[in-house]
Design an enzyme around this catalytic site. Structure first.
Site, PDB file in Angstrom:
ATOM      1  N   HIS A  11      12.238 -21.123 -17.525  1.00 32.05           N
ATOM      2  CA  HIS A  11      11.249 -20.382 -16.751  1.00 32.05           C
ATOM      3  C   HIS A  11       9.920 -20.298 -17.499  1.00 32.05           C
ATOM      4  O   HIS A  11       8.889 -20.048 -16.902  1.00 32.05           O
ATOM      5  CB  HIS A  11      11.768 -18.974 -16.443  1.00 32.05           C
ATOM      6  CG  HIS A  11      12.735 -18.945 -15.309  1.00 32.05           C
ATOM      7  ND1 HIS A  11      14.002 -19.463 -15.402  1.00 32.05           N
ATOM      8  CD2 HIS A  11      12.602 -18.487 -14.044  1.00 32.05           C
ATOM      9  CE1 HIS A  11      14.620 -19.308 -14.251  1.00 32.05           C
ATOM     10  NE2 HIS A  11      13.794 -18.734 -13.407  1.00 32.05           N
ATOM     11  N   SER A  12       9.966 -20.496 -18.800  1.00 27.86           N
ATOM     12  CA  SER A  12       8.767 -20.437 -19.628  1.00 27.86           C
ATOM     13  C   SER A  12       8.400 -21.833 -20.122  1.00 27.86           C
ATOM     14  O   SER A  12       9.203 -22.481 -20.795  1.00 27.86           O
ATOM     15  CB  SER A  12       9.015 -19.538 -20.845  1.00 27.86           C
ATOM     16  OG  SER A  12       8.027 -19.741 -21.828  1.00 27.86           O
TER      17      SER A  12
END
Length: 129
Positions: A11-12
């Site tokens: 997600h990052s």
């Protein structure tokens, strides 16, 4: 001989890129490697299109192991594999393993010429019981 490819989905974008950097430093260039992370606006999230692009970039006839960080990354990776379709989808496995440790260990196994099944098994050994 072709080595299994590794895809890192987080997600990052920073986590994905940092994990890929660790893999490269530990196993070098002999493993096809790609990463993706974040949403189109640059925030946290994942994108099916970006995952497909990463799979294409790390594609190997020996297969591709995908390491994911959270449920949304896994769901979007599953959708990406479905969209890629057969026969290549059969050679793509999403690993349920810690993303950093799993990616490093899976890539180390792949760099030695291990099969997709062996690469995935090595990553899964790190999963909490």
């Amino acid at each position: 001989m072709t080595n299994v490819g590794i895809v890192i989905v987080s997600h990052s974008p920073k986590v994905a890129e940092g994990t890929a950097d660790m893999v490269r430093q530990m196993v070098g260039e002999e493993v096809p490697l790609a990463w993706c992370g974040g949403n189109a606006e640059g925030g946290l999230g994942t994108s099916v299109e970006a995952i497909i692009g990463a799979i294409e970039c790390a594609w190997s006839d020996a297969g591709v192991a995908i390491l994911v960080d959270l449920g949304g990354a896994e769901t979007n990776s599953e959708m990406a594999v479905e969209m890629i379709g057969e026969p290549r989808a059969r050679k793509i496995v999403i690993c349920n393993a810690p993303i950093v440790e799993g990616a490093v260990m899976a890539a180390a196994e792949a760099s030695g010429g291990a099969s997709l099944r062996e690469v995935v098994a090595t990553a899964h050994e790190l999963a909490p019981a």
